[in-house]
Design an enzyme around this catalytic site. Structure first.
Site, PDB file in Angstrom:
ATOM      1  N   ILE A  29       0.939  -1.244   0.026  1.00 59.31           N
ATOM      2  CA  ILE A  29      -0.095   0.072  -0.002  1.00 59.31           C
ATOM      3  C   ILE A  29       0.878   1.215  -0.133  1.00 59.31           C
ATOM      4  O   ILE A  29       0.553   2.300  -0.785  1.00 59.31           O
ATOM      5  CB  ILE A  29      -0.954  -0.007   1.187  1.00 59.31           C
ATOM      6  CG1 ILE A  29      -2.031  -1.462   1.012  1.00 59.31           C
ATOM      7  CG2 ILE A  29      -1.717   1.205   1.305  1.00 59.31           C
ATOM      8  CD1 ILE A  29      -2.942  -1.313   2.403  1.00 59.31           C
ATOM      9  N   ILE A  78      10.877   0.463  13.402  1.00 60.67           N
ATOM     10  CA  ILE A  78      10.218   1.440  14.329  1.00 60.67           C
ATOM     11  C   ILE A  78      10.076   0.639  16.099  1.00 60.67           C
ATOM     12  O   ILE A  78       9.999   1.313  16.923  1.00 60.67           O
ATOM     13  CB  ILE A  78       8.735   1.860  14.031  1.00 60.67           C
ATOM     14  CG1 ILE A  78       7.752   0.776  13.884  1.00 60.67           C
ATOM     15  CG2 ILE A  78       8.884   2.749  12.959  1.00 60.67           C
ATOM     16  CD1 ILE A  78       6.355   0.886  13.969  1.00 60.67           C
ATOM     17  N   TYR A 106      -0.222 -15.337  11.360  1.00 65.47           N
ATOM     18  CA  TYR A 106      -0.957 -15.223  12.550  1.00 65.47           C
ATOM     19  C   TYR A 106      -0.956 -16.267  13.569  1.00 65.47           C
ATOM     20  O   TYR A 106      -0.906 -16.031  14.714  1.00 65.47           O
ATOM     21  CB  TYR A 106      -2.421 -14.891  12.115  1.00 65.47           C
ATOM     22  CG  TYR A 106      -2.688 -13.422  11.234  1.00 65.47           C
ATOM     23  CD1 TYR A 106      -1.386 -12.609  10.982  1.00 65.47           C
ATOM     24  CD2 TYR A 106      -3.588 -13.199  10.555  1.00 65.47           C
ATOM     25  CE1 TYR A 106      -1.747 -11.744  10.049  1.00 65.47           C
ATOM     26  CE2 TYR A 106      -3.780 -12.369   9.777  1.00 65.47           C
ATOM     27  CZ  TYR A 106      -2.950 -11.528   9.195  1.00 65.47           C
ATOM     28  OH  TYR A 106      -3.046 -10.511   8.328  1.00 65.47           O
ATOM     29  N   TYR A 186      -3.956 -11.284  15.120  1.00 61.73           N
ATOM     30  CA  TYR A 186      -3.807 -10.107  14.407  1.00 61.73           C
ATOM     31  C   TYR A 186      -5.060  -9.319  14.653  1.00 61.73           C
ATOM     32  O   TYR A 186      -5.096  -8.042  14.783  1.00 61.73           O
ATOM     33  CB  TYR A 186      -3.736 -10.507  12.895  1.00 61.73           C
ATOM     34  CG  TYR A 186      -3.624  -9.402  11.763  1.00 61.73           C
ATOM     35  CD1 TYR A 186      -2.845  -8.524  11.578  1.00 61.73           C
ATOM     36  CD2 TYR A 186      -4.966  -9.370  11.020  1.00 61.73           C
ATOM     37  CE1 TYR A 186      -2.991  -7.716  10.625  1.00 61.73           C
ATOM     38  CE2 TYR A 186      -4.843  -8.500   9.778  1.00 61.73           C
ATOM     39  CZ  TYR A 186      -4.047  -7.507   9.658  1.00 61.73           C
ATOM     40  OH  TYR A 186      -4.333  -6.681   8.929  1.00 61.73           O
ATOM     41  N   TYR A 332      -1.888 -23.855   6.406  1.00 59.01           N
ATOM     42  CA  TYR A 332      -1.667 -22.796   7.431  1.00 59.01           C
ATOM     43  C   TYR A 332      -1.027 -23.445   8.896  1.00 59.01           C
ATOM     44  O   TYR A 332      -0.331 -22.647   9.435  1.00 59.01           O
ATOM     45  CB  TYR A 332      -2.736 -21.964   7.720  1.00 59.01           C
ATOM     46  CG  TYR A 332      -3.075 -20.906   6.615  1.00 59.01           C
ATOM     47  CD1 TYR A 332      -2.265 -19.886   6.332  1.00 59.01           C
ATOM     48  CD2 TYR A 332      -4.286 -21.135   5.857  1.00 59.01           C
ATOM     49  CE1 TYR A 332      -2.621 -19.169   5.185  1.00 59.01           C
ATOM     50  CE2 TYR A 332      -4.859 -20.327   4.986  1.00 59.01           C
ATOM     51  CZ  TYR A 332      -3.932 -19.283   4.507  1.00 59.01           C
ATOM     52  OH  TYR A 332      -4.333 -18.204   3.538  1.00 59.01           O
ATOM     53  N   TYR A 336      -5.369 -22.009  12.469  1.00 60.55           N
ATOM     54  CA  TYR A 336      -5.950 -21.126  11.647  1.00 60.55           C
ATOM     55  C   TYR A 336      -7.299 -21.394  11.769  1.00 60.55           C
ATOM     56  O   TYR A 336      -8.089 -22.174  12.313  1.00 60.55           O
ATOM     57  CB  TYR A 336      -5.652 -21.814  10.120  1.00 60.55           C
ATOM     58  CG  TYR A 336      -6.244 -21.003   8.895  1.00 60.55           C
ATOM     59  CD1 TYR A 336      -5.551 -19.710   8.857  1.00 60.55           C
ATOM     60  CD2 TYR A 336      -7.138 -21.232   8.284  1.00 60.55           C
ATOM     61  CE1 TYR A 336      -5.951 -18.826   7.895  1.00 60.55           C
ATOM     62  CE2 TYR A 336      -7.734 -20.386   7.323  1.00 60.55           C
ATOM     63  CZ  TYR A 336      -7.062 -19.217   6.899  1.00 60.55           C
ATOM     64  OH  TYR A 336      -7.617 -18.322   6.065  1.00 60.55           O
TER      65      TYR A 336
END
Ligand code: NAD
Ligand code: UDP
Length: 390
Positions: A29, A78, A106, A186, A332, A336
Protein backbone atom coordinates in the site's frame (compact mmCIF):
# COMPACT_ATOMS: atom_id res chain seq x y z
CA UNK A 1 0.48 13.85 -14.35
CA UNK A 2 2.47 16.85 -13.09
CA UNK A 3 2.28 17.81 -9.41
CA UNK A 4 -0.30 20.51 -9.05
CA UNK A 5 0.21 23.33 -6.57
CA UNK A 6 -3.33 24.74 -6.54
CA UNK A 7 -5.23 21.86 -5.02
CA UNK A 8 -8.55 22.40 -3.27
CA UNK A 9 -10.28 20.16 -0.76
CA UNK A 10 -13.89 18.91 -0.95
CA UNK A 11 -15.08 22.17 0.61
CA UNK A 12 -13.27 24.38 -1.87
CA UNK A 13 -10.42 25.42 0.48
CA UNK A 14 -6.86 25.61 -0.86
CA UNK A 15 -4.69 22.70 0.30
CA UNK A 16 -1.23 23.82 1.36
CA UNK A 17 1.60 21.35 0.67
CA UNK A 18 2.45 19.32 3.75
CA UNK A 19 5.01 16.81 4.98
CA UNK A 20 3.86 13.27 5.61
CA UNK A 21 5.75 10.76 7.76
CA UNK A 22 4.75 7.46 6.11
CA UNK A 23 5.70 4.42 8.19
CA UNK A 24 5.68 1.16 6.19
CA UNK A 25 6.10 3.19 2.99
CA UNK A 26 8.10 0.38 1.37
CA UNK A 27 5.21 -2.09 1.43
CA UNK A 28 2.40 -2.79 -1.02
CA UNK A 29 0.00 0.00 0.00
CA UNK A 30 2.83 2.38 0.89
CA UNK A 31 4.41 2.09 -2.55
CA UNK A 32 1.15 3.05 -4.26
CA UNK A 33 0.47 5.87 -1.82
CA UNK A 34 3.99 7.29 -2.32
CA UNK A 35 3.52 7.11 -6.10
CA UNK A 36 0.17 8.92 -5.90
CA UNK A 37 1.44 11.66 -3.58
CA UNK A 38 4.55 12.31 -5.64
CA UNK A 39 2.95 12.28 -9.07
CA UNK A 40 -0.33 14.06 -8.35
CA UNK A 41 0.21 16.34 -5.36
CA UNK A 42 2.80 18.83 -4.07
CA UNK A 43 3.22 17.01 -0.72
CA UNK A 44 6.53 15.73 0.68
CA UNK A 45 7.01 12.16 1.96
CA UNK A 46 9.37 11.01 4.70
CA UNK A 47 9.28 7.32 3.84
CA UNK A 48 10.10 5.03 6.78
CA UNK A 49 10.63 1.28 6.36
CA UNK A 50 13.19 -1.48 6.72
CA UNK A 51 12.91 -2.21 2.97
CA UNK A 52 12.65 0.04 -0.07
CA UNK A 53 12.62 -2.30 -3.08
CA UNK A 54 9.02 -1.40 -3.99
CA UNK A 55 9.71 2.36 -4.01
CA UNK A 56 13.19 2.27 -5.60
CA UNK A 57 11.75 3.71 -8.82
CA UNK A 58 10.71 6.80 -6.85
CA UNK A 59 13.95 7.17 -4.89
CA UNK A 60 16.35 6.88 -7.80
CA UNK A 61 16.47 9.02 -10.90
CA UNK A 62 17.54 12.43 -12.14
CA UNK A 63 16.89 15.71 -10.32
CA UNK A 64 14.67 16.69 -13.22
CA UNK A 65 11.94 14.27 -12.00
CA UNK A 66 8.84 16.23 -10.97
CA UNK A 67 9.07 14.79 -7.43
CA UNK A 68 12.81 15.27 -6.93
CA UNK A 69 13.44 16.51 -3.39
CA UNK A 70 9.94 15.53 -2.21
CA UNK A 71 10.76 12.03 -0.98
CA UNK A 72 13.38 10.95 1.57
CA UNK A 73 13.87 7.35 2.59
CA UNK A 74 14.67 6.57 6.24
CA UNK A 75 15.66 2.95 6.77
CA UNK A 76 14.62 2.27 10.32
CA UNK A 77 12.83 -0.32 12.42
CA UNK A 78 10.18 1.43 14.49
CA UNK A 79 10.61 -1.21 17.22
CA UNK A 80 13.79 0.38 18.46
CA UNK A 81 14.87 3.58 16.77
CA UNK A 82 15.03 6.93 18.53
CA UNK A 83 14.86 8.81 15.21
CA UNK A 84 11.14 8.03 14.93
CA UNK A 85 9.94 10.83 17.22
CA UNK A 86 11.99 13.42 15.32
CA UNK A 87 10.47 12.36 12.00
CA UNK A 88 6.94 12.54 13.41
CA UNK A 89 7.67 15.93 14.99
CA UNK A 90 8.84 17.51 11.74
CA UNK A 91 5.83 16.20 9.77
CA UNK A 92 2.30 17.59 9.60
CA UNK A 93 0.76 14.12 9.47
CA UNK A 94 1.77 10.50 10.14
CA UNK A 95 0.39 7.57 8.14
CA UNK A 96 1.16 4.27 9.87
CA UNK A 97 1.11 1.22 7.60
CA UNK A 98 3.78 -0.87 9.35
CA UNK A 99 2.57 -4.31 10.37
CA UNK A 100 2.88 -8.04 10.01
CA UNK A 101 -0.27 -8.61 7.98
CA UNK A 102 0.00 -12.01 6.26
CA UNK A 103 -2.44 -14.67 7.56
CA UNK A 104 0.22 -17.43 7.35
CA UNK A 105 2.01 -15.58 10.18
CA UNK A 106 -0.95 -15.07 12.53
CA UNK A 107 -1.11 -18.64 13.85
CA UNK A 108 2.57 -19.56 13.33
CA UNK A 109 4.18 -16.32 14.67
CA UNK A 110 1.48 -15.04 17.04
CA UNK A 111 3.94 -13.19 19.30
CA UNK A 112 5.56 -11.29 16.41
CA UNK A 113 2.06 -10.58 15.07
CA UNK A 114 0.81 -9.13 18.36
CA UNK A 115 4.00 -7.13 18.97
CA UNK A 116 4.00 -5.75 15.45
CA UNK A 117 0.34 -4.76 15.34
CA UNK A 118 -0.03 -3.49 18.91
CA UNK A 119 3.18 -2.92 20.89
CA UNK A 120 5.21 -1.45 18.00
CA UNK A 121 2.40 0.93 17.10
CA UNK A 122 2.24 2.37 20.64
CA UNK A 123 5.14 4.86 20.30
CA UNK A 124 3.68 6.11 17.00
CA UNK A 125 0.36 6.90 18.70
CA UNK A 126 2.12 8.40 21.73
CA UNK A 127 4.39 10.69 19.67
CA UNK A 128 1.44 11.88 17.57
CA UNK A 129 -0.65 12.57 20.65
CA UNK A 130 2.12 14.32 22.61
CA UNK A 131 3.19 16.47 19.66
CA UNK A 132 -0.36 17.29 18.47
CA UNK A 133 0.17 15.61 15.11
CA UNK A 134 -2.55 14.05 13.03
CA UNK A 135 -2.47 10.26 12.63
CA UNK A 136 -3.96 8.07 9.90
CA UNK A 137 -3.61 4.52 11.19
CA UNK A 138 -4.12 1.40 9.10
CA UNK A 139 -6.23 -1.21 10.85
CA UNK A 140 -8.07 -4.02 9.03
CA UNK A 141 -11.52 -5.30 8.07
CA UNK A 142 -10.49 -8.37 10.03
CA UNK A 143 -11.42 -6.55 13.26
CA UNK A 144 -15.01 -7.52 12.41
CA UNK A 145 -13.97 -11.21 12.54
CA UNK A 146 -16.83 -13.52 11.65
CA UNK A 147 -20.31 -12.39 10.66
CA UNK A 148 -23.28 -12.77 13.02
CA UNK A 149 -24.92 -14.81 10.24
CA UNK A 150 -22.18 -17.45 10.42
CA UNK A 151 -23.50 -18.47 13.85
CA UNK A 152 -27.07 -19.00 12.59
CA UNK A 153 -28.25 -22.49 11.53
CA UNK A 154 -27.28 -23.30 7.92
CA UNK A 155 -30.94 -23.25 6.79
CA UNK A 156 -31.90 -20.03 8.62
CA UNK A 157 -33.51 -17.50 6.24
CA UNK A 158 -31.88 -14.73 8.31
CA UNK A 159 -28.54 -15.67 6.71
CA UNK A 160 -29.83 -13.88 3.60
CA UNK A 161 -30.66 -10.72 5.57
CA UNK A 162 -27.92 -8.05 5.14
CA UNK A 163 -28.36 -7.08 8.80
CA UNK A 164 -26.60 -10.37 9.62
CA UNK A 165 -23.58 -9.98 7.39
CA UNK A 166 -22.93 -6.39 6.22
CA UNK A 167 -20.05 -4.91 8.21
CA UNK A 168 -20.71 -1.41 9.51
CA UNK A 169 -18.14 0.70 11.36
CA UNK A 170 -20.44 2.08 14.06
CA UNK A 171 -22.74 -0.87 14.75
CA UNK A 172 -21.19 -4.25 13.87
CA UNK A 173 -19.65 -6.27 16.69
CA UNK A 174 -16.13 -7.75 16.52
CA UNK A 175 -16.50 -11.55 16.65
CA UNK A 176 -13.34 -13.63 17.07
CA UNK A 177 -12.84 -17.36 17.65
CA UNK A 178 -11.34 -18.87 20.82
CA UNK A 179 -7.78 -18.05 21.98
CA UNK A 180 -6.41 -21.38 20.74
CA UNK A 181 -7.39 -20.28 17.23
CA UNK A 182 -4.36 -18.03 17.00
CA UNK A 183 -5.51 -16.71 13.62
CA UNK A 184 -7.27 -14.02 15.63
CA UNK A 185 -4.04 -12.71 17.23
CA UNK A 186 -3.83 -10.15 14.40
CA UNK A 187 -7.44 -9.00 14.53
CA UNK A 188 -7.34 -8.71 18.30
CA UNK A 189 -4.09 -6.67 18.30
CA UNK A 190 -5.52 -4.37 15.61
CA UNK A 191 -8.73 -3.97 17.59
CA UNK A 192 -6.86 -2.98 20.74
CA UNK A 193 -4.73 -0.37 18.92
CA UNK A 194 -7.94 1.03 17.38
CA UNK A 195 -9.44 1.33 20.86
CA UNK A 196 -6.28 2.99 22.18
CA UNK A 197 -6.25 5.53 19.33
CA UNK A 198 -9.94 6.21 19.85
CA UNK A 199 -9.32 6.74 23.58
CA UNK A 200 -6.39 9.11 22.84
CA UNK A 201 -8.82 11.06 20.69
CA UNK A 202 -11.48 11.14 23.41
CA UNK A 203 -9.22 11.88 26.39
CA UNK A 204 -6.27 13.79 24.91
CA UNK A 205 -7.66 15.28 21.69
CA UNK A 206 -5.57 13.22 19.24
CA UNK A 207 -6.68 13.93 15.67
CA UNK A 208 -6.97 10.50 14.11
CA UNK A 209 -8.45 8.55 11.22
CA UNK A 210 -8.62 4.75 11.23
CA UNK A 211 -8.68 2.87 7.92
CA UNK A 212 -10.11 -0.64 7.63
CA UNK A 213 -8.98 -2.04 4.27
CA UNK A 214 -11.09 -4.82 2.74
CA UNK A 215 -8.74 -6.95 0.60
CA UNK A 216 -6.95 -4.29 -1.46
CA UNK A 217 -5.13 -5.98 -4.32
CA UNK A 218 -2.97 -5.03 -7.29
CA UNK A 219 0.60 -4.92 -8.59
CA UNK A 220 3.48 -5.19 -6.08
CA UNK A 221 1.37 -7.08 -3.52
CA UNK A 222 3.59 -9.38 -1.42
CA UNK A 223 6.08 -11.59 -3.32
CA UNK A 224 6.40 -14.61 -5.55
CA UNK A 225 7.97 -17.44 -3.48
CA UNK A 226 11.45 -18.37 -4.70
CA UNK A 227 11.67 -15.29 -6.95
CA UNK A 228 11.51 -12.17 -4.80
CA UNK A 229 10.67 -13.84 -1.48
CA UNK A 230 11.45 -17.04 0.41
CA UNK A 231 10.63 -20.33 -1.41
CA UNK A 232 8.71 -21.60 1.61
CA UNK A 233 6.90 -18.29 2.24
CA UNK A 234 3.09 -18.11 2.06
CA UNK A 235 1.90 -14.69 0.88
CA UNK A 236 -1.73 -13.50 0.64
CA UNK A 237 -4.13 -15.13 -1.81
CA UNK A 238 -3.41 -12.92 -4.86
CA UNK A 239 0.30 -13.78 -4.76
CA UNK A 240 -0.34 -17.46 -3.88
CA UNK A 241 -2.64 -17.89 -6.88
CA UNK A 242 -0.33 -15.82 -9.15
CA UNK A 243 2.56 -18.08 -8.17
CA UNK A 244 0.51 -21.21 -8.99
CA UNK A 245 -0.51 -19.76 -12.37
CA UNK A 246 3.06 -18.72 -13.24
CA UNK A 247 4.32 -22.22 -12.37
CA UNK A 248 1.39 -23.98 -14.11
CA UNK A 249 0.37 -25.66 -10.84
CA UNK A 250 -3.20 -26.12 -9.52
CA UNK A 251 -4.43 -23.27 -7.31
CA UNK A 252 -4.87 -24.48 -3.72
CA UNK A 253 -8.34 -23.93 -2.27
CA UNK A 254 -8.15 -23.85 1.51
CA UNK A 255 -11.05 -25.80 3.07
CA UNK A 256 -12.82 -25.91 -0.29
CA UNK A 257 -12.49 -22.17 -1.08
CA UNK A 258 -15.93 -21.45 0.40
CA UNK A 259 -14.97 -18.24 2.22
CA UNK A 260 -16.17 -15.03 0.62
CA UNK A 261 -14.22 -11.83 0.09
CA UNK A 262 -14.75 -8.49 -1.64
CA UNK A 263 -11.68 -7.26 -3.53
CA UNK A 264 -10.94 -3.62 -4.32
CA UNK A 265 -8.36 -2.34 -6.78
CA UNK A 266 -5.42 -0.69 -5.03
CA UNK A 267 -5.66 2.38 -7.27
CA UNK A 268 -9.32 2.96 -6.28
CA UNK A 269 -8.47 2.50 -2.60
CA UNK A 270 -5.54 4.93 -2.77
CA UNK A 271 -7.96 7.62 -4.02
CA UNK A 272 -9.85 7.17 -0.74
CA UNK A 273 -6.65 7.56 1.32
CA UNK A 274 -5.73 10.74 -0.57
CA UNK A 275 -9.17 12.16 0.20
CA UNK A 276 -8.59 11.42 3.90
CA UNK A 277 -5.15 13.06 3.81
CA UNK A 278 -6.40 16.21 2.11
CA UNK A 279 -9.71 16.57 3.99
CA UNK A 280 -8.84 16.46 7.69
CA UNK A 281 -12.01 18.20 8.79
CA UNK A 282 -14.07 15.44 7.16
CA UNK A 283 -11.79 12.54 8.06
CA UNK A 284 -10.70 13.24 11.65
CA UNK A 285 -12.38 11.15 14.33
CA UNK A 286 -13.69 8.63 11.81
CA UNK A 287 -13.18 4.95 11.16
CA UNK A 288 -13.57 4.14 7.46
CA UNK A 289 -14.29 0.85 5.72
CA UNK A 290 -12.48 0.96 2.35
CA UNK A 291 -13.56 -1.82 0.00
CA UNK A 292 -15.70 -2.70 -2.98
CA UNK A 293 -19.00 -4.36 -2.00
CA UNK A 294 -19.75 -5.06 -5.68
CA UNK A 295 -16.72 -7.33 -6.11
CA UNK A 296 -17.77 -10.24 -3.91
CA UNK A 297 -16.67 -13.78 -4.78
CA UNK A 298 -15.93 -17.04 -3.00
CA UNK A 299 -12.23 -17.93 -3.02
CA UNK A 300 -13.12 -20.73 -5.46
CA UNK A 301 -14.71 -18.18 -7.83
CA UNK A 302 -11.65 -15.97 -7.48
CA UNK A 303 -9.45 -18.94 -8.48
CA UNK A 304 -11.64 -19.65 -11.51
CA UNK A 305 -11.63 -16.02 -12.62
CA UNK A 306 -7.88 -15.64 -12.14
CA UNK A 307 -7.31 -18.79 -14.20
CA UNK A 308 -9.38 -17.37 -17.07
CA UNK A 309 -7.81 -13.92 -16.90
CA UNK A 310 -4.28 -15.34 -16.72
CA UNK A 311 -4.95 -17.47 -19.79
CA UNK A 312 -6.06 -14.33 -21.63
CA UNK A 313 -3.08 -12.17 -20.65
CA UNK A 314 -0.40 -14.87 -21.02
CA UNK A 315 -1.81 -16.53 -24.14
CA UNK A 316 -1.33 -19.94 -22.44
CA UNK A 317 -4.09 -22.53 -22.10
CA UNK A 318 -4.97 -23.35 -18.51
CA UNK A 319 -3.86 -26.71 -17.09
CA UNK A 320 -6.20 -29.72 -17.00
CA UNK A 321 -6.87 -29.60 -13.24
CA UNK A 322 -6.81 -25.88 -12.40
CA UNK A 323 -7.65 -26.18 -8.66
CA UNK A 324 -7.05 -28.61 -5.82
CA UNK A 325 -8.59 -28.69 -2.32
CA UNK A 326 -6.31 -28.55 0.74
CA UNK A 327 -7.18 -28.49 4.43
CA UNK A 328 -6.37 -25.32 6.36
CA UNK A 329 -4.30 -27.40 8.80
CA UNK A 330 -2.15 -28.69 5.95
CA UNK A 331 -1.85 -25.24 4.34
CA UNK A 332 -1.52 -22.92 7.35
CA UNK A 333 -0.92 -25.30 10.30
CA UNK A 334 -2.61 -25.54 13.70
CA UNK A 335 -4.75 -22.64 14.93
CA UNK A 336 -5.93 -21.28 11.56
CA UNK A 337 -9.50 -20.03 11.33
CA UNK A 338 -11.23 -17.86 8.75
CA UNK A 339 -13.51 -14.87 8.23
CA UNK A 340 -16.55 -16.29 6.42
CA UNK A 341 -17.71 -13.19 4.55
CA UNK A 342 -16.60 -9.56 4.30
CA UNK A 343 -18.91 -6.98 2.74
CA UNK A 344 -18.19 -3.38 3.74
CA UNK A 345 -20.97 -0.92 4.42
CA UNK A 346 -19.98 2.21 2.50
CA UNK A 347 -22.33 4.77 4.07
CA UNK A 348 -19.77 6.62 6.21
CA UNK A 349 -16.98 7.00 3.64
CA UNK A 350 -19.51 7.94 1.01
CA UNK A 351 -21.09 10.60 3.21
CA UNK A 352 -17.83 12.06 4.56
CA UNK A 353 -15.61 11.86 1.48
CA UNK A 354 -17.94 11.09 -1.45
CA UNK A 355 -15.75 8.09 -2.34
CA UNK A 356 -16.92 5.07 -4.30
CA UNK A 357 -14.82 2.27 -5.80
CA UNK A 358 -14.93 1.99 -9.59
CA UNK A 359 -13.00 -1.01 -10.92
CA UNK A 360 -14.68 -4.39 -11.50
CA UNK A 361 -13.00 -7.58 -10.32
CA UNK A 362 -12.38 -8.75 -13.88
CA UNK A 363 -10.73 -5.45 -14.86
CA UNK A 364 -8.55 -5.24 -11.77
CA UNK A 365 -7.42 -8.84 -12.23
CA UNK A 366 -6.64 -8.17 -15.87
CA UNK A 367 -4.33 -5.25 -15.10
CA UNK A 368 -2.80 -7.00 -12.07
CA UNK A 369 -2.14 -10.32 -13.82
CA UNK A 370 -0.71 -8.50 -16.85
CA UNK A 371 1.77 -6.96 -14.40
CA UNK A 372 2.47 -10.34 -12.73
CA UNK A 373 3.09 -12.00 -16.09
CA UNK A 374 5.33 -9.19 -17.35
CA UNK A 375 7.30 -9.01 -14.09
CA UNK A 376 7.70 -12.68 -13.19
CA UNK A 377 7.02 -15.12 -16.06
CA UNK A 378 10.60 -15.17 -17.35
CA UNK A 379 12.17 -15.43 -13.88
CA UNK A 380 9.83 -18.30 -12.95
CA UNK A 381 10.64 -20.12 -16.21
CA UNK A 382 14.37 -19.82 -15.50
CA UNK A 383 14.02 -20.96 -11.89
CA UNK A 384 11.94 -24.00 -12.95
CA UNK A 385 14.49 -24.90 -15.67
CA UNK A 386 17.34 -24.59 -13.14
CA UNK A 387 15.53 -26.87 -10.67
CA UNK A 388 14.92 -29.50 -13.39
CA UNK A 389 18.58 -29.38 -14.49
CA UNK A 390 20.01 -29.86 -10.97
P1 NAD B 1 2.98 -4.81 3.53
O1 NAD B 1 3.48 -5.95 4.35
O2 NAD B 1 3.20 -4.84 2.08
O3 NAD B 1 3.58 -3.44 4.09
C1 NAD B 1 3.91 -3.23 5.44
C2 NAD B 1 5.27 -2.53 5.47
O4 NAD B 1 5.60 -2.21 6.82
C3 NAD B 1 6.41 -3.42 4.95
O5 NAD B 1 7.13 -2.78 3.91
C4 NAD B 1 7.28 -3.66 6.17
O6 NAD B 1 8.68 -3.76 5.86
C5 NAD B 1 6.98 -2.42 7.01
N1 NAD B 1 7.25 -2.67 8.43
C6 NAD B 1 6.72 -3.66 9.20
N2 NAD B 1 7.22 -3.59 10.44
C7 NAD B 1 8.08 -2.53 10.46
C8 NAD B 1 8.90 -1.97 11.45
N3 NAD B 1 8.96 -2.49 12.68
N4 NAD B 1 9.64 -0.88 11.14
C9 NAD B 1 9.60 -0.35 9.89
N5 NAD B 1 8.84 -0.85 8.90
C10 NAD B 1 8.09 -1.94 9.18
O7 NAD B 1 1.42 -4.68 3.85
P2 NAD B 1 0.30 -3.79 3.14
O8 NAD B 1 -0.63 -4.68 2.42
O9 NAD B 1 0.90 -2.64 2.46
O10 NAD B 1 -0.51 -3.29 4.43
C11 NAD B 1 -0.28 -2.03 5.06
C12 NAD B 1 -1.23 -1.88 6.26
O11 NAD B 1 -2.58 -2.07 5.85
C13 NAD B 1 -0.98 -2.88 7.38
O12 NAD B 1 -1.14 -2.23 8.61
C14 NAD B 1 -2.07 -3.91 7.22
O13 NAD B 1 -2.42 -4.53 8.44
C15 NAD B 1 -3.20 -3.08 6.65
N6 NAD B 1 -4.13 -3.90 5.84
C16 NAD B 1 -3.88 -4.15 4.51
C17 NAD B 1 -4.79 -4.92 3.79
C18 NAD B 1 -4.64 -5.16 2.32
O14 NAD B 1 -5.65 -5.51 1.71
N7 NAD B 1 -3.49 -5.00 1.70
C19 NAD B 1 -5.92 -5.46 4.42
C20 NAD B 1 -6.11 -5.22 5.77
C21 NAD B 1 -5.22 -4.42 6.47
N1 UDP C 1 -6.53 -18.91 0.40
C1 UDP C 1 -6.62 -20.05 -0.41
N2 UDP C 1 -5.50 -20.46 -1.09
C2 UDP C 1 -4.32 -19.82 -1.03
C3 UDP C 1 -4.22 -18.65 -0.20
C4 UDP C 1 -5.35 -18.23 0.50
O1 UDP C 1 -7.68 -20.68 -0.51
O2 UDP C 1 -3.37 -20.26 -1.70
C5 UDP C 1 -7.76 -18.40 1.10
C6 UDP C 1 -7.63 -18.13 2.59
O3 UDP C 1 -7.87 -19.32 3.33
C7 UDP C 1 -8.71 -17.10 2.80
C8 UDP C 1 -8.70 -16.29 1.50
O4 UDP C 1 -8.04 -17.13 0.54
O5 UDP C 1 -9.97 -17.72 2.93
C9 UDP C 1 -8.00 -14.94 1.55
O6 UDP C 1 -6.72 -15.09 2.09
P1 UDP C 1 -5.64 -13.92 2.24
O7 UDP C 1 -4.36 -14.56 2.64
O8 UDP C 1 -5.58 -13.08 1.02
O9 UDP C 1 -6.10 -13.01 3.47
P2 UDP C 1 -7.46 -12.74 4.29
O10 UDP C 1 -8.48 -12.22 3.33
O11 UDP C 1 -7.88 -14.04 4.91
O12 UDP C 1 -7.04 -11.75 5.29
Amino acid sequence: MAASSARVDLDGNTINPFTICMIGAGGFIGSHLCEKLLTETPHTVLAVDVYNDKIKHLLEGPDSLPWAGRIQFHRLNIKNDSRLEGLIKCSDLTVNLAAICTPADYNTRPLDTIYSNFIDALPVVKYCSENNKRLIHFSTCEVYGKTIGSYLPQDSPLRQDPAYYILKEDTSPCIFGPIEKQRWSYACAKQLIERLIYAEGAENGLEFTIVRPFNWIGPRMDFIPGIDGPSEGVPRVLACFSNNLLRREPLKLVDGGESQRTFVYIKDAIEAVLLMIENPARANGHIFNVGNPNNEVTVRQLAEMMTKVYSKVSGEDSIETPTVDVSSKEFYGEGYDDSDKRIPDMTIINKQLGWDPKTSLWDLLESTLTYQHRTYAEAVKQSVAKAVAS
